[in-house]
Motif scaffolding. Structure first.
Motif: not given
Ligand SMILES: CC(C)(COP(=O)(O)OP(=O)(O)OC[C@H]1O[C@@H](n2cnc3c(N)ncnc32)[C@H](O)[C@@H]1OP(=O)(O)O)[C@@H](O)C(=O)NCCC(=O)NCCS
Length: 178
Positions: A84, A86, A92, A94, A96-97, A120, A129
């Motif tokens: 996963v 982004v 931030g 949406g 990933a959602r 992690r 969430h």
């Molecule tokens: C992890 C990752 C994929 C998240 O991507 P992102 O674009 O920030 O995610 P989104 O914006 O779609 O957030 C998803 C939802 O979680 C919520 N959210 C984000 N951080 C949160 C937190 N700490 N607590 C609760 N909710 C949270 C967001 O508000 C969003 O909710 P919404 O759609 O209701 O507003 C991104 O940070 C990334 O690529 N990281 C590096 C690679 C990685 O570590 N991948 C994970 C592998 S498991």
């Protein structure tokens, strides 16, 4: 009000190709883009790939594959979710959602009753969430050299069907983690 050009609206879709090149397009070519190298694990590549694009740029990805597991001693299968990602400049918003929703829509057609991912600890609230549940059980996964190791990352699960209830008991993947 000015119209948003349709090409700029993020669109989630199944990807026919997802290699290191596409991953680098999203995350850059850094040494540890997922921040999990300290765990020292060997991972399985994913088999099916979902992406979000906008203006022909790949912004986000989630991968899937079916995995054989035992849960509380009963053998079954789960859909593993991994990779996963982004792009840093559009986090931030949406995406990933969006990409996970597309991947899970497909996962519901694959047969297993649950999907599972490893993450992690700081990402647990984000996945909660989005409807995932933290699994408070020992999880063991295979590693090269016939080793079975305790998963040091957090394990999260989500039902793929309305009546699916995660069984109790330790989890053992009959494969590398994804
Ligand atoms: C992890 C990752 C994929 C998240 O991507 P992102 O674009 O920030 O995610 P989104 O914006 O779609 O957030 C998803 C939802 O979680 C919520 N959210 C984000 N951080 C949160 C937190 N700490 N607590 C609760 N909710 C949270 C967001 O508000 C969003 O909710 P919404 O759609 O209701 O507003 C991104 O940070 C990334 O690529 N990281 C590096 C690679 C990685 O570590 N991948 C994970 C592998 S498991």
């Amino acid at each position: 009000m000015p119209e948003i050009p349709s090409s700029a609206i993020p669109v989630a879709m199944r990807l026919s190709r997802y290699t290191k090149t596409e991953q680098d397009e999203i995350l850059g070519g850094g040494a540890d883009p997922f921040g999990v190298s300290a765990a020292g694990l060997t991972w399985l590549p994913k088999e099916e790939h979902f992406g979000v694009t906008s203006d022909d740029r790949l912004l986000a990805h989630a991968g899937l594959l079916r995995l054989p597991v035992a849960i509380g001693g009963t053998e079954t299968e789960v859909v593993g979710v991994g990779g996963v990602a982004v792009a840093p400049d559009v986090r931030g918003r949406g995406l990933a959602r969006l990409v996970l929703a597309a991947a899970l829509r497909h996962a519901r057609t694959m047969g297993p009753r649950h999907a599972l991912l490893f993450c992690r600890p700081p990402l647990v609230p984000l996945y909660e969430h989005l409807g995932w549940h933290l699994l408070d059980e020992d999880v063991h996964v295979e590693q090269p050299g016939d080793r079975l190791v305790a998963m040091p990352l957090r394990t999260m699960v989500i039902p793929l069907h309305d009546d699916a209830i995660w069984p109790s008991g330790p989890v053992r993947l009959f494969s590398l983690p994804m």
